[in-house]
Design an enzyme around this catalytic site. Structure first.
Site, PDB file in Angstrom:
ATOM      1  N   LYS A 239       0.820  -1.214   0.000  1.00  5.24           N
ATOM      2  CA  LYS A 239       0.000   0.000   0.000  1.00  5.24           C
ATOM      3  C   LYS A 239       0.853   1.263   0.000  1.00  5.24           C
ATOM      4  O   LYS A 239       0.447   2.300  -0.483  1.00  5.24           O
ATOM      5  CB  LYS A 239      -0.902   0.010   1.235  1.00  5.24           C
ATOM      6  CG  LYS A 239      -2.005  -1.011   1.163  1.00  5.24           C
ATOM      7  CD  LYS A 239      -3.248  -0.511   1.903  1.00  5.24           C
ATOM      8  CE  LYS A 239      -4.383  -1.511   1.845  1.00  5.24           C
ATOM      9  NZ  LYS A 239      -4.209  -2.616   2.798  1.00  5.24           N
ATOM     10  N   ARG A 240       2.029   1.141   0.564  1.00  5.86           N
ATOM     11  CA  ARG A 240       2.923   2.291   0.614  1.00  5.86           C
ATOM     12  C   ARG A 240       3.219   2.843  -0.775  1.00  5.86           C
ATOM     13  O   ARG A 240       3.570   3.997  -0.938  1.00  5.86           O
ATOM     14  CB  ARG A 240       4.255   1.895   1.259  1.00  5.86           C
ATOM     15  CG  ARG A 240       4.266   1.904   2.754  1.00  5.86           C
ATOM     16  CD  ARG A 240       5.668   1.720   3.284  1.00  5.86           C
ATOM     17  NE  ARG A 240       6.272   0.470   2.798  1.00  5.86           N
ATOM     18  CZ  ARG A 240       7.261   0.405   1.924  1.00  5.86           C
ATOM     19  NH1 ARG A 240       7.782   1.502   1.450  1.00  5.86           N
ATOM     20  NH2 ARG A 240       7.743  -0.750   1.542  1.00  5.86           N
TER      21      ARG A 240
END
Ligand code: GLU
Length: 469
Positions: A239-240
């Site tokens: 997700k980063r």
């Protein structure tokens, strides 16, 4: 036997890029071999599975055009069947009840770690034939102690694991619910899956699954474990790295065709080819040519690819996707302005994403009362109202509203007023678009149509007069 592949996501989040790539490769492998593609939702983790995630997966598959021939099957609807197989394994001696408490197992684990051993179950209950009803108990698979599991992975090649490396894994929890390795095996077997394609985070599960399949007398499927995807920074994609759900890519203005073409290159290649039509992808794809090493995600390249598709795909296809973006902006293209296909043709060179294209096309559909401040300051000067008035007069007379006629007329006015073309065309652009950028002025005017052009010219003339200092 017909080839059958499956995509088996757990609905605990969006359909992320890694999942989409797995789905794509399974789908391509089935389509390429005239096989069947199954969608199976692995929702047995009741705590973490949500209906929203199921919908996100279905929506993502649909948007990407990865159609399935069977399913979606839901594991939560198959608990009876799993219980039946667990009982069968117990009855035939391939599984047993284990009564070891959590504390006991924790102590064992600590001891093993202290002795620098791999933590594993010690088989205490393996030969315990006494059944103790009512006690907390799990069911463990009786893994063979001798021999080895040989897996000929279609991507990774031969993998050999000694059985003594594998301990007796839990197949049913204390509440009787089945664990992942059991449900996958039962489903792959019942659904007749011949080719299991999945991420290589599952490669350690495969020998265990093979042993359960063997205990059930099943014919083994072929396996292909796909290399992981890394982010731009070399770390595992997460997700980063920004937009990880595939629908976020729709929202950001990507075409599903571009995303598919991008995903297929994450682990597979055909020479240097970057752009693949769907049919071509199916024809050329070969699971045995998938790379062993991890592939890195590169947003710049995806944007480049998206632009290639926007420029070269059938304008009708691009227009179909653009319509969604226009709707998001409150624009009903059916009633408010030019055909979207014509917008695509006019804007595709300058739009890398459909978001850019939609944002740059709003004025074709919606009237405005304000001008881009910089563009207005630069182009609406003393006397510009007279230039616009000359254009308005000339356009009002024009019966033939065509690009080349409009172009000739703007040139003619520039000549008459002894101005360079830019000094006429640019204020005209700001007057009718509200901003300083649009397709060439003849294309812009033709798309806008007579009514909007005349109305907006008048509006700009009034604006300049009112704002004269
Ligand atoms: N449900 C598993 C996952 O989402 C995949 C299982 C499999 O493909 O065998 O990771």
């Amino acid at each position: 036997m017909t080839m059958k592949t499956r995509f088996a996501p757990s609905p605990t989040g969006y359909l992320h890029l890694g999942g989409a790539r797995t789905a794509l490769f399974s789908w391509l492998h089935a389509r390429k071999n005239n096989g069947t593609f199954v969608l199976r939702i692995e929702d047995t983790d009741i705590e973490r599975s949500t209906p929203e995630s199921v919908n996100a997966i279905l929506e993502g598959m649909q948007w990407l055009g990865l159609d399935y021939d069977e399913g979606p099957y839901y594991q939560t609807q198959r608990f009876d069947r799993y219980a039946e197989v667990i009982q069968q394994l117990i009855d035939q001696g391939d599984a047993y009840y284990c009564y070891c408490s959590k504390e006991e197992l924790d102590t064992l684990r600590e001891q093993q770690m202290a002795d620098k051993q791999k933590p594993r179950y010690n088989g205490k209950c393996r030969d315990n034939t006494e059944q103790q009803e009512g006690m907390n108990r799990v069911v463990r698979f009786r893994n063979p102690e001798e021999g080895e599991v040989v897996l000929n992975d279609l991507v990774k090649g031969e993998i050999v694991v000694a059985n003594k490396e594998l301990d007796d894994l839990i197949i049913a929890r204390t509440d009787g619910t089945p664990t992942y390795n059991l449900t996958v095996v039962v489903d792959d077997l019942d659904m007749g899956i011949t080719d299991v394609i999945r991420g290589d985070d599952h490669v350690n599960n495969t020998p265990r699954q093979i042993n359960i399949l063997k205990a059930l007398g099943a014919e083994l499927p072929r396996y292909a474990h796909l290399p992981m995807i890394l982010g731009d920074d070399g770390a595992r994609l997460s997700k980063r790295h920004g937009a990880v759900g595939v629908m976020q890519y729709r929202d950001d203005g990507f075409l599903p065709e571009a995303l598919l073409s991008y995903l297929v290159r994450l682990g597979w290649s055909y020479g240097d080819q970057e752009v693949f039509a769907r049919e071509e992808m199916i024809e050329l794809f070969d699971i045995s040519k998938v790379n062993v090493s991890a592939s890195a995600f590169n947003t710049e390249k995806l944007i480049w690819l998206n632009h290639q598709y926007i420029m070269n795909a059938e304008p009708e296809l691009v227009a179909g996707h653009l319509e969604w973006h226009m709707q998001q902006r409150g624009i009903d293209v059916a009633t408010q302005g030019p055909a979207l296909v014509d917008i695509v043709k006019a804007q595709r060179e300058r739009s890398k994403t459909l978001v850019e294209m939609a944002d740059a096309s709003i004025y074709f559909y919606q009237d405005f009362t304000e001008y881009d401040a910089k563009a207005a300051k630069k182009n609406f000067k003393q006397g510009t109202d007279e230039v616009l008035q000359a254009l308005l007069d000339a356009f009002s007379e024009l019966s033939d509203w065509q690009g080349d006629t409009l172009h000739a007329l703007v040139l003619q006015i520039a000549e008459q007023l002894e101005l360079k073309l830019g000094k006429v065309a640019q204020p005209l652009r700001v007057a009718v678009c509200g901003i300083g950028m649009s397709p060439s002025i003849d294309v812009t005017l033709a798309l806008l149509g007579r009514d909007k052009t005349l109305l907006r010219l008048q509006q700009a003339i009034n604006y300049i007069k009112e704002n004269r200092s």
